[in-house]
Enzyme design. Structure first.
Site, PDB file in Angstrom:
ATOM      1  N   ASN A 114     101.892  -3.048 -81.238  1.00 22.82           N
ATOM      2  CA  ASN A 114     102.816  -2.609 -82.462  1.00 22.82           C
ATOM      3  C   ASN A 114     101.473  -2.087 -83.644  1.00 22.82           C
ATOM      4  O   ASN A 114     100.876  -2.962 -83.861  1.00 22.82           O
ATOM      5  CB  ASN A 114     103.285  -3.490 -82.865  1.00 22.82           C
ATOM      6  N   TYR A 163     100.834   0.455 -87.086  1.00 25.03           N
ATOM      7  CA  TYR A 163     101.284   1.072 -88.223  1.00 25.03           C
ATOM      8  C   TYR A 163     100.171   1.648 -89.232  1.00 25.03           C
ATOM      9  O   TYR A 163     100.254   2.393 -89.543  1.00 25.03           O
ATOM     10  CB  TYR A 163     102.483  -0.003 -88.895  1.00 25.03           C
ATOM     11  N   GLU A 173     104.891  -0.528 -80.516  1.00 26.02           N
ATOM     12  CA  GLU A 173     105.558   0.159 -81.538  1.00 26.02           C
ATOM     13  C   GLU A 173     105.030   1.170 -82.305  1.00 26.02           C
ATOM     14  O   GLU A 173     103.666   0.766 -82.250  1.00 26.02           O
ATOM     15  CB  GLU A 173     106.092  -0.368 -83.093  1.00 26.02           C
ATOM     16  N   GLU A 205     104.793  -9.218 -81.813  1.00 27.02           N
ATOM     17  CA  GLU A 205     104.562 -10.262 -83.382  1.00 27.02           C
ATOM     18  C   GLU A 205     104.756 -10.996 -83.859  1.00 27.02           C
ATOM     19  O   GLU A 205     104.948 -11.605 -85.260  1.00 27.02           O
ATOM     20  CB  GLU A 205     105.084  -9.125 -84.123  1.00 27.02           C
ATOM     21  N   ARG A 217     113.066  -0.010 -75.548  1.00 24.47           N
ATOM     22  CA  ARG A 217     112.736  -1.437 -76.027  1.00 24.47           C
ATOM     23  C   ARG A 217     113.856  -1.954 -76.685  1.00 24.47           C
ATOM     24  O   ARG A 217     113.991  -2.087 -77.940  1.00 24.47           O
ATOM     25  CB  ARG A 217     110.991  -1.900 -76.444  1.00 24.47           C
ATOM     26  N   HIS A 231     112.890 -11.275 -80.993  1.00 22.13           N
ATOM     27  CA  HIS A 231     112.878 -10.330 -81.825  1.00 22.13           C
ATOM     28  C   HIS A 231     112.580 -11.456 -83.535  1.00 22.13           C
ATOM     29  O   HIS A 231     113.405 -10.511 -83.993  1.00 22.13           O
ATOM     30  CB  HIS A 231     112.746  -9.290 -82.010  1.00 22.13           C
TER      31      HIS A 231
END
Length: 453
Positions: free
Chosen positions: A295, A297, A357, A173, A84, A128
């Site tokens: 994504n 985290y 991600e 995002e 990606r 992005h």
């Protein structure tokens, strides 16, 4: 030099699962003003004093623009089946509209062809965060006309690359880009509009929908998204903290997933968006998705803010968990729980999922023998892949995992102080050194039955 990882059991993912890795154009490409590329908002922002913690910029970054052959060779060694990456809009359209820079398109032609020859399928992100500065000068994502410019960009790149790209992501995002860039000003373009930044969210969602339409008209067979999602945990059971958490959950998660999947905004936010929504907008946003990219985290702990604060919520430390070098808590169980709840809530409205991600910052570099022993990153990847495997066993349809990131890179406002890569980059010499996590990921992929790399 790579030290073999000792024999061990690996997370078990289903046959056909896609393993990949991710990057972003501004963070790795460099060549900031070469071959006709125009300036982006990040080129401008990074050169403003005090914006970047180490005073650096991404003019060179990982020099991927000149070293993509070497980086694709690393992916082939890694054994990933997918990569990606994002297109630099100002490299292709220097001012964000009008004349196309053929040298920019040629670069991505070379990259895509090199990936395919290495057996790596591209997942292309159109945006992005590196908006052409000329568009920002005209209002950026606050200007509804930027949606039209983005749809034109999507048509250009779709027509050029659709025959060779497996998956497409219009915008990475949008919640982070809106909140960090336009609401609190920590990211480019550095505006501090607080709740007045909400039109940016609507315009980015519309741009996502318009780009999805343009890509499909060009012949794209797989269009998805890459939304940053985080479980929200109240700081206490107090009604004020619970209410603040609910509101921030609506802003961070619901404001982006509900329009895409259900064609509506969360009830708590609708009154704040009434002035910018035009007839037909939500139908444009709710395009059929071939996959929903997540994504992930870490979870966030939210408390009610004092009455005189600009925002009604504040962030609290999540104690009791190990942290990365970024200070982010490592909570793989939160990913598992969020995936299971996501499926339970949306069910028929939910397409197959991709983890677009997931990764961690750990700063260790090569030792005297040239070995980068980043055991904490191995443990991070292992635990999160096991969380994903458990979610799949519980019925969640997850088709792939793209580790963030292939290379250490320019980490936005942190400059070069945070390292997320499977590959260590010496920014002075541009020498790439695969870390022990690189070998672990390669071994894990090789151990999977009938995976897609």
């Amino acid at each position: 030099m790579i030290v073999p990882v000792p024999d061990q059991s690996f997370p078990a993912l289903p046959p056909g699962f896609r393993f990949g890795t991710s990057t972003a154009s501004y963070q790795i490409e460099g060549a900031a003003a070469e071959d006709g590329k125009g300036p982006s908002i990040w080129d401008t922002f990074a050169k403003q004093p005090g914006r970047i913690n180490d005073g650096s910029n991404a003019d060179i970054a990982c020099d991927h623009y000149h070293r993509y052959d070497e980086d694709v060779a690393l992916m082939k060694d890694l054994g990933v089946g997918g990569y990606r990456f994002s297109l630099s809009w100002p490299r292709i359209q220097p001012t964000g509209s009008g004349q196309v820079n053929e040298k920019g398109l040629d670069f991505y032609d070379r990259l895509i062809d090199t990936l395919l020859s290495a057996g790596v399928q591209p997942m292309v992100t159109l945006y992005h965060w590196d908006l052409p500065q000329a568009l920002e000068d005209d209002g950026g994502w606050l200007n509804r006309a930027t949606i039209d410019r983005f749809a034109e960009f999507a048509s250009i790149v779709g027509e050029r690359f659709v025959d060779r790209v497996e998956h497409w992501v219009p915008i990475n995002e949008p919640n982070v880009a809106m909140m960090m860039g336009y609401s609190v000003g920590m990211h480019a373009p550095g505006r501090t509009l607080m709740f007045d930044a909400l039109p940016v969210a609507h315009h980015m969602l519309l741009a996502h929908g318009r780009a999805a339409i343009a890509l499909r008209e060009a012949g794209a067979s797989s269009v998805g998204c890459a939304n940053n999602h985080a479980p929200m945990w109240p700081a206490s059971e107090d009604a004020a903290d619970v209410g603040a958490t609910k509101l921030f959950d609506a802003m961070w998660n619901g404001m982006f997933l509900e329009p895409m999947l259900l064609g509506r905004y969360p009830a708590d936010l609708r009154p704040l968006l009434e002035d910018v929504i035009e007839t037909g907008d939500l139908a444009v946003i709710r395009q059929p998705l071939d996959f929903y990219g997540i994504n992930y985290y870490n979870p966030m702990r939210i408390a009610a803010a004092p009455e005189d604060s600009e925002m009604p919520f504040e962030f609290r430390e999540l104690v009791g968990y190990p942290t990365t070098d970024f200070g982010w808590p490592v909570v793989p169980d939160a990913l598992r729980e969020w995936l299971i709840m996501f499926r339970a809530r949306f069910r028929a409205a939910l397409p197959p999922l991709m983890i677009t991600e997931n990764g961690a910052s750990y700063g260790m570099g090569p030792d005297e023998a040239g070995i980068v022993d980043d055991q904490p990153r191995i443990e991070y990847l292992d635990s999160h892949l096991r969380a994903i495997a458990t979610a799949i066993q519980r019925g969640v349809d997850i088709r792939g995992y793209y580790a963030w990131s292939l290379l250490d890179n320019f980490e936005w406002t942190e400059g070069y102080t945070q390292r997320f890569g499977l590959v260590h980059v010496d920014y002075e010499t541009q020498v790439r050194t695969p870390k022990r996590s690189f070998q672990w990921y390669a071994d894990m992929i090789a151990a999977q039955p009938n995976s897609l790399g």
